[in-house]
Design an enzyme around this catalytic site. Sequence first.
Site, mmCIF file in Angstrom:
data_model
loop_
_atom_site.group_PDB
_atom_site.id
_atom_site.type_symbol
_atom_site.label_atom_id
_atom_site.label_comp_id
_atom_site.label_asym_id
_atom_site.label_seq_id
_atom_site.Cartn_x
_atom_site.Cartn_y
_atom_site.Cartn_z
ATOM 1 N N THR A 194 0.847 -1.190 0.000
ATOM 2 C CA THR A 194 0.000 0.000 0.000
ATOM 3 C C THR A 194 0.882 1.240 0.000
ATOM 4 O OG1 THR A 194 -1.744 1.192 1.205
ATOM 5 C CG2 THR A 194 -0.127 0.035 2.539
ATOM 6 N N ASN A 254 -0.494 3.882 1.558
ATOM 7 C CA ASN A 254 -1.153 4.604 2.632
ATOM 8 C C ASN A 254 -0.355 4.463 3.944
ATOM 9 O OD1 ASN A 254 -2.941 5.230 4.818
ATOM 10 N ND2 ASN A 254 -4.670 5.003 3.405
ATOM 11 N N HIS A 310 -0.868 5.786 6.832
ATOM 12 C CA HIS A 310 -1.713 5.632 8.014
ATOM 13 C C HIS A 310 -2.063 4.157 8.238
ATOM 14 C CE1 HIS A 310 -4.697 6.648 11.021
ATOM 15 N NE2 HIS A 310 -5.548 5.864 10.374
ATOM 16 N N LYS A 311 -2.490 3.499 7.137
ATOM 17 C CA LYS A 311 -2.822 2.064 7.201
ATOM 18 C C LYS A 311 -1.599 1.265 7.661
ATOM 19 C CE LYS A 311 -6.111 1.167 3.367
ATOM 20 N NZ LYS A 311 -6.190 0.373 2.113
ATOM 21 N N ASP A 328 -7.760 -5.707 -1.327
ATOM 22 C CA ASP A 328 -8.596 -5.103 -2.362
ATOM 23 C C ASP A 328 -10.027 -5.107 -1.837
ATOM 24 O OD1 ASP A 328 -8.650 -3.876 -4.934
ATOM 25 O OD2 ASP A 328 -9.754 -5.607 -5.676
ATOM 26 N N PHE A 347 -15.189 8.036 3.264
ATOM 27 C CA PHE A 347 -14.890 8.262 1.843
ATOM 28 C C PHE A 347 -15.772 7.338 1.006
ATOM 29 C CE2 PHE A 347 -12.519 4.381 0.660
ATOM 30 C CZ PHE A 347 -12.400 3.793 1.914
ATOM 31 N N GLY A 348 -15.590 7.398 -0.288
ATOM 32 C CA GLY A 348 -16.272 6.477 -1.206
ATOM 33 C C GLY A 348 -17.783 6.484 -1.052
ATOM 34 N N TYR A 349 -18.339 5.293 -0.854
ATOM 35 C CA TYR A 349 -19.790 5.132 -0.788
ATOM 36 C C TYR A 349 -20.317 5.227 0.641
ATOM 37 C CZ TYR A 349 -18.852 3.448 -5.503
ATOM 38 O OH TYR A 349 -18.430 3.356 -6.806
HETATM 39 P P1 IMP Z 1 -9.639 -0.130 -2.016
HETATM 40 O O1 IMP Z 1 -9.425 -1.465 -2.665
HETATM 41 O O2 IMP Z 1 -9.562 -0.181 -0.514
HETATM 42 O O3 IMP Z 1 -8.773 0.944 -2.629
HETATM 43 O O4 IMP Z 1 -11.160 0.283 -2.353
HETATM 44 C C1 IMP Z 1 -11.637 0.435 -3.675
HETATM 45 C C2 IMP Z 1 -12.873 1.308 -3.728
HETATM 46 O O5 IMP Z 1 -13.961 0.672 -3.045
HETATM 47 C C3 IMP Z 1 -12.742 2.664 -3.046
HETATM 48 O O6 IMP Z 1 -12.185 3.615 -3.915
HETATM 49 C C4 IMP Z 1 -14.193 2.990 -2.699
HETATM 50 O O7 IMP Z 1 -14.901 3.475 -3.828
HETATM 51 C C5 IMP Z 1 -14.764 1.623 -2.357
HETATM 52 N N1 IMP Z 1 -14.608 1.364 -0.904
HETATM 53 C C6 IMP Z 1 -13.789 0.439 -0.319
HETATM 54 N N2 IMP Z 1 -13.875 0.488 1.023
HETATM 55 C C7 IMP Z 1 -14.763 1.474 1.300
HETATM 56 C C8 IMP Z 1 -15.263 2.006 2.531
HETATM 57 O O8 IMP Z 1 -14.900 1.609 3.656
HETATM 58 N N3 IMP Z 1 -16.156 3.010 2.411
HETATM 59 C C9 IMP Z 1 -16.574 3.495 1.215
HETATM 60 N N4 IMP Z 1 -16.134 3.056 0.048
HETATM 61 C C10 IMP Z 1 -15.234 2.033 0.083
#
Ligand code: IMP
Length: 191
Positions: free
Chosen positions: A9, A11, A13-14, A70, A149-151
């Site tokens: 990663t 990140n 923080h992670k 992922d 973040f995200g959804y």
């Molecule tokens: P990643 O694999 O952790 O980078 O997540 C891929 C994508 O999934 C992110 O860019 C978000 O759109 C969505 N996603 C994953 N985890 C979360 C979460 O905890 N909250 C909201 N969206 C998430």
Amino acid sequence: MIKKLVFATNNEHKTAEVAKILSPDYETLNLKDINCLVDIPETGDTFAENATLKSSYVFENFGLDCFADDSGLEVEALNNEPGIYSARYSGIKDDLTNLQLLLKNMEGKTNRKARFKTVISLLKNGKNHLFEGVIEGNIRTSPAGTNGFGYDPIFQPNGYDITFAEMDMSEKNIISHRALAMKKLIEFLKA
Ligand code: IMP
């Protein structure tokens, strides 16, 4: 001897969070620490494949044990989309645009069931171990909350009447898909 373990990663923080838990048994390094500056391609069809592509890249190019995660959102009424395409559902990597497209595609749907999923691939001594974390919930009809973040603003986990984005971060970080998968990984490494 302290064993080196790479978390694939960028990140910080992670990484710091996991490093603290795994210390002193493991020294946890991230991609920057090992000078891996490439954007590892995620061309798989599943979370497990994409996580494994990342862990394998590090193992093959740096010869170090590694884990990678992922994640994404699976919505039942949308045939489990956006899934592995969660970060770029609309074609661009913009959280608000992706969230708005998802809400539009959910207009008129009565089945609002959805789940967040994380898969971690740990490549240790040449063997792949997979750990999955899932949290079930529902898609709201409109966004609420500003955390996360995200959804997060449209996902309401089962057993709660608030969205992830209305939840305190420390609370989300206990019940989330990512936390559940990470807990399984840590239990395995500590065993
Ligand atoms: P990643 O694999 O952790 O980078 O997540 C891929 C994508 O999934 C992110 O860019 C978000 O759109 C969505 N996603 C994953 N985890 C979360 C979460 O905890 N909250 C909201 N969206 C998430």
